[in-house]
Write a protein that holds these residues in place. Structure first.
Motif, PDB file in Angstrom:
ATOM      1  N   ARG A  91       0.824  -1.212   0.000  1.00 51.61           N
ATOM      2  CA  ARG A  91       0.000   0.000   0.000  1.00 51.61           C
ATOM      3  C   ARG A  91       0.854   1.256   0.000  1.00 51.61           C
ATOM      4  NH1 ARG A  91      -4.818  -1.802   4.224  1.00 51.61           N
ATOM      5  NH2 ARG A  91      -5.848  -3.216   2.748  1.00 51.61           N
ATOM      6  N   ALA A  92       1.937   1.203   0.770  1.00 54.76           N
ATOM      7  CA  ALA A  92       2.827   2.368   0.814  1.00 54.76           C
ATOM      8  C   ALA A  92       3.415   2.633  -0.570  1.00 54.76           C
ATOM      9  CB  ALA A  92       3.938   2.135   1.833  1.00 54.76           C
ATOM     10  N   ARG A  93       3.851   1.579  -1.234  1.00 54.90           N
ATOM     11  CA  ARG A  93       4.478   1.746  -2.557  1.00 54.90           C
ATOM     12  C   ARG A  93       3.461   2.243  -3.586  1.00 54.90           C
ATOM     13  NH1 ARG A  93       7.387  -3.755  -1.165  1.00 54.90           N
ATOM     14  NH2 ARG A  93       9.394  -2.945  -0.431  1.00 54.90           N
ATOM     15  N   LEU A  94       2.269   1.698  -3.470  1.00 55.21           N
ATOM     16  CA  LEU A  94       1.204   2.089  -4.392  1.00 55.21           C
ATOM     17  C   LEU A  94       0.914   3.582  -4.260  1.00 55.21           C
ATOM     18  CD1 LEU A  94      -0.585   0.389  -6.318  1.00 55.21           C
ATOM     19  CD2 LEU A  94      -2.246   0.194  -4.481  1.00 55.21           C
ATOM     20  N   ARG A  95       0.816   4.039  -3.024  1.00 56.76           N
ATOM     21  CA  ARG A  95       0.528   5.457  -2.786  1.00 56.76           C
ATOM     22  C   ARG A  95       1.703   6.337  -3.202  1.00 56.76           C
ATOM     23  NH1 ARG A  95      -3.134   7.349   1.443  1.00 56.76           N
ATOM     24  NH2 ARG A  95      -4.573   5.702   2.059  1.00 56.76           N
ATOM     25  N   LEU A  96       2.906   5.893  -2.846  1.00 56.73           N
ATOM     26  CA  LEU A  96       4.074   6.709  -3.159  1.00 56.73           C
ATOM     27  C   LEU A  96       4.251   6.882  -4.658  1.00 56.73           C
ATOM     28  CD1 LEU A  96       6.736   5.499  -0.594  1.00 56.73           C
ATOM     29  CD2 LEU A  96       5.879   7.822  -0.846  1.00 56.73           C
ATOM     30  N   ARG A  97       4.101   5.784  -5.371  1.00 53.50           N
ATOM     31  CA  ARG A  97       4.339   5.890  -6.816  1.00 53.50           C
ATOM     32  C   ARG A  97       3.294   6.796  -7.452  1.00 53.50           C
ATOM     33  NH1 ARG A  97       2.286   5.058 -11.374  1.00 53.50           N
ATOM     34  NH2 ARG A  97       0.148   4.868 -10.774  1.00 53.50           N
TER      35      ARG A  97
ATOM     36  N   GLU B 225       0.449  -6.470  -6.206  1.00 53.69           N
ATOM     37  CA  GLU B 225       0.720  -6.928  -4.846  1.00 53.69           C
ATOM     38  C   GLU B 225       1.941  -7.864  -4.826  1.00 53.69           C
ATOM     39  OE1 GLU B 225      -3.083  -7.710  -3.108  1.00 53.69           O
ATOM     40  OE2 GLU B 225      -2.142  -8.510  -1.295  1.00 53.69           O
ATOM     41  N   LEU B 226       1.972  -8.766  -5.801  1.00 56.75           N
ATOM     42  CA  LEU B 226       3.100  -9.709  -5.864  1.00 56.75           C
ATOM     43  C   LEU B 226       4.410  -9.027  -6.254  1.00 56.75           C
ATOM     44  CD1 LEU B 226       1.674 -12.999  -7.427  1.00 56.75           C
ATOM     45  CD2 LEU B 226       2.401 -12.593  -5.071  1.00 56.75           C
ATOM     46  N   VAL B 227       4.309  -8.049  -7.138  1.00 56.18           N
ATOM     47  CA  VAL B 227       5.519  -7.327  -7.537  1.00 56.18           C
ATOM     48  C   VAL B 227       6.119  -6.646  -6.307  1.00 56.18           C
ATOM     49  CG1 VAL B 227       6.330  -5.289  -8.799  1.00 56.18           C
ATOM     50  CG2 VAL B 227       4.975  -7.010  -9.980  1.00 56.18           C
ATOM     51  N   SER B 228       5.256  -6.069  -5.490  1.00 55.76           N
ATOM     52  CA  SER B 228       5.736  -5.445  -4.260  1.00 55.76           C
ATOM     53  C   SER B 228       6.377  -6.505  -3.356  1.00 55.76           C
ATOM     54  CB  SER B 228       4.573  -4.755  -3.540  1.00 55.76           C
ATOM     55  OG  SER B 228       4.957  -4.373  -2.252  1.00 55.76           O
TER      56      SER B 228
ATOM     57  N   PRO C 243      11.334 -14.010  -1.570  1.00 53.10           N
ATOM     58  CA  PRO C 243      11.355 -14.762  -2.834  1.00 53.10           C
ATOM     59  C   PRO C 243       9.950 -15.285  -3.153  1.00 53.10           C
ATOM     60  CG  PRO C 243      12.762 -15.793  -1.128  1.00 53.10           C
ATOM     61  CD  PRO C 243      11.985 -14.721  -0.456  1.00 53.10           C
ATOM     62  N   LEU C 244       9.521 -15.106  -4.384  1.00 59.88           N
ATOM     63  CA  LEU C 244       8.202 -15.616  -4.780  1.00 59.88           C
ATOM     64  C   LEU C 244       8.321 -17.072  -5.211  1.00 59.88           C
ATOM     65  CD1 LEU C 244       6.877 -12.629  -6.940  1.00 59.88           C
ATOM     66  CD2 LEU C 244       6.498 -13.064  -4.509  1.00 59.88           C
ATOM     67  N   THR C 245       7.191 -17.763  -5.280  1.00 61.04           N
ATOM     68  CA  THR C 245       7.223 -19.150  -5.760  1.00 61.04           C
ATOM     69  C   THR C 245       7.370 -19.131  -7.284  1.00 61.04           C
ATOM     70  OG1 THR C 245       4.856 -19.236  -6.104  1.00 61.04           O
ATOM     71  CG2 THR C 245       5.629 -19.857  -3.917  1.00 61.04           C
ATOM     72  N   LEU C 246       7.737 -20.261  -7.823  1.00 57.62           N
ATOM     73  CA  LEU C 246       7.906 -20.355  -9.276  1.00 57.62           C
ATOM     74  C   LEU C 246       6.585 -20.027  -9.974  1.00 57.62           C
ATOM     75  CD1 LEU C 246       9.619 -21.153 -11.734  1.00 57.62           C
ATOM     76  CD2 LEU C 246       8.842 -23.509 -11.396  1.00 57.62           C
TER      77      LEU C 246
ATOM     78  N   TYR D 112       4.806  -0.282 -13.874  1.00 59.24           N
ATOM     79  CA  TYR D 112       4.660  -0.306 -12.416  1.00 59.24           C
ATOM     80  C   TYR D 112       5.854  -1.018 -11.779  1.00 59.24           C
ATOM     81  CZ  TYR D 112       2.653  -0.852  -7.790  1.00 59.24           C
ATOM     82  OH  TYR D 112       2.446  -0.793  -6.437  1.00 59.24           O
ATOM     83  N   LYS D 113       6.192  -2.150 -12.350  1.00 64.72           N
ATOM     84  CA  LYS D 113       7.305  -2.929 -11.806  1.00 64.72           C
ATOM     85  C   LYS D 113       8.608  -2.117 -11.882  1.00 64.72           C
ATOM     86  CE  LYS D 113       9.609  -7.361 -12.140  1.00 64.72           C
ATOM     87  NZ  LYS D 113      10.288  -8.160 -13.134  1.00 64.72           N
ATOM     88  N   LYS D 114       8.829  -1.465 -13.020  1.00 63.63           N
ATOM     89  CA  LYS D 114      10.047  -0.656 -13.182  1.00 63.63           C
ATOM     90  C   LYS D 114      10.080   0.470 -12.151  1.00 63.63           C
ATOM     91  CE  LYS D 114      10.888  -0.940 -18.143  1.00 63.63           C
ATOM     92  NZ  LYS D 114      10.705  -0.159 -19.371  1.00 63.63           N
ATOM     93  N   GLN D 115       8.922   1.075 -11.936  1.00 63.64           N
ATOM     94  CA  GLN D 115       8.866   2.188 -10.983  1.00 63.64           C
ATOM     95  C   GLN D 115       9.219   1.732  -9.572  1.00 63.64           C
ATOM     96  OE1 GLN D 115       4.951   3.831 -11.451  1.00 63.64           O
ATOM     97  NE2 GLN D 115       5.468   4.865 -13.362  1.00 63.64           N
ATOM     98  N   LEU D 116       8.671   0.600  -9.169  1.00 63.79           N
ATOM     99  CA  LEU D 116       8.976   0.112  -7.816  1.00 63.79           C
ATOM    100  C   LEU D 116      10.459  -0.230  -7.683  1.00 63.79           C
ATOM    101  CD1 LEU D 116       6.111  -2.086  -6.371  1.00 63.79           C
ATOM    102  CD2 LEU D 116       6.296   0.374  -6.578  1.00 63.79           C
TER     103      LEU D 116
END
Lengths: 215, 87
Positions: A193-199, B8-11, B17-20, B39-43
């Motif tokens: 949620r924090a990342r979602l809001r920040l971005r 949610e999973l990207v975060s 570590p995520l599952t395969l 979104y993934k690049k931004q995070l």
């Protein structure tokens, strides 16, 4: 590098390094410390806390601790790095002291920002755009941090706490769960949620102030 | 999987570590969703930059966003001077 510090010739003998540390940090100049590093430290503390008085107190405690342990300063890191590392411990101790309310952390009500970020079918409700081409440029980096700082302060308190511990203080998720007595699932939800809001906040503030747009 | 689940999973991928299976689901979604790629690049970008935040505070590239009040400065200096062992 620093031209002002009176650096002694090569520390050849044992004890000389210690002596140099004494002159660099240990030659205690508390007034200069406060002038040079006070604002940076206070700002760092205020990214974690909302209470000015507490932040001031932590900065003060940090200086006092640094003064008492000036001999421990090896002169390898910069003076400010040394002070910030002490401050980080003070902040984490403070958070540990005040956040022993499990129910406060366990209560994860729906987040309006998360709900509005997605449509009913689960797709993003508005376009997610590319940020920048060259994040390495110093100016953009500076601007990035300025925008980030402003957005971080807009986060709800809980999200702000977990996010700063994770990303600014670089604590592991295990350490944070232990510190706050929360489950990892809760932590993941809050970080998401924090990342979602920040971005979203950063995109709104940042893209609007791209070079050429004035400001 | 939709964007909400993928986000949610990207975060989470930044914290554990995520599952395969989860990784494959994300990859499949990213293949057809440009917004989630961004979104993934931004995070990731956010995480990389914040990894250098403390260093930035120390070298001055992160400017203080607020300042100690004059009273607080005076108070702290006074306390430090009283405790200064070199005096």
């Amino acid at each position: 590098m620093s031209k002002s510090a009176p650096v002694s010739p090569v520390a050849a003998e044992p004890g000389a390094a210690q002596e140099q540390a004494r002159t660099t940090a240990g030659h205690l100049e508390p007034e200069r410390w406060v002038e040079e590093h006070g604002d940076a430290m206070f700002s760092y503390a205020m990214l974690h806390l909302r209470d000015t008085e507490v932040a001031e107190e932590l900065v003060q405690d940090t200086f006092v601790a640094a003064l008492a342990n000036a001999d421990g300063y090896q002169g390898r890191a910069s003076e400010r790095s040394w002070l910030i590392s002490i401050l980080k411990h003070k902040i984490i101790d403070h958070i540990r002291r005040v956040s022993r309310r499990r129910e406060y952390w366990a209560d994860l009500e729906d987040d309006a920002a998360e709900t509005s970020a997605f449509r009913d079918d689960g797709h993003f409700s508005s376009p997610v755009r590319e940020w920048i081409d060259n994040p390495q440029q110093a100016l953009q980096q500076k601007e990035f941090y300025r925008v980030f700082t402003a957005c971080l302060q807009g986060l709800p308190e809980k999200l702000n706490t977990v996010f700063t511990l994770r990303e600014l203080d670089q604590l592991s998720t295990e350490e944070i769960c232990k510190l706050l007595d929360i489950t990892s699932t809760n932590l993941w939800v809050m970080l998401h949620r924090a990342r979602l809001r920040l971005r979203r906040c950063m995109e709104a503030r940042w893209l609007d102030t791209e070079p050429g747009s004035g400001a | 999987m939709n964007c909400k689940e993928v986000a949610e999973l990207v975060s989470q991928s930044l914290d554990r570590p995520l599952t395969l299976r989860q990784r494959l689901c994300i990859r499949y979604h990213l293949w057809k969703c440009e917004w989630c790629v961004c979104y993934k690049k931004q995070l990731q970008h956010l995480k990389e930059c914040l990894g250098q935040f403390e260093q930035g505070v120390c070298d001055g590239s992160v400017q203080p966003h607020c300042a100690l009040s004059d009273q607080a400065k005076a108070r702290i200096k006074k306390i430090l001077c009283e405790r200064d062992p070199s005096e």
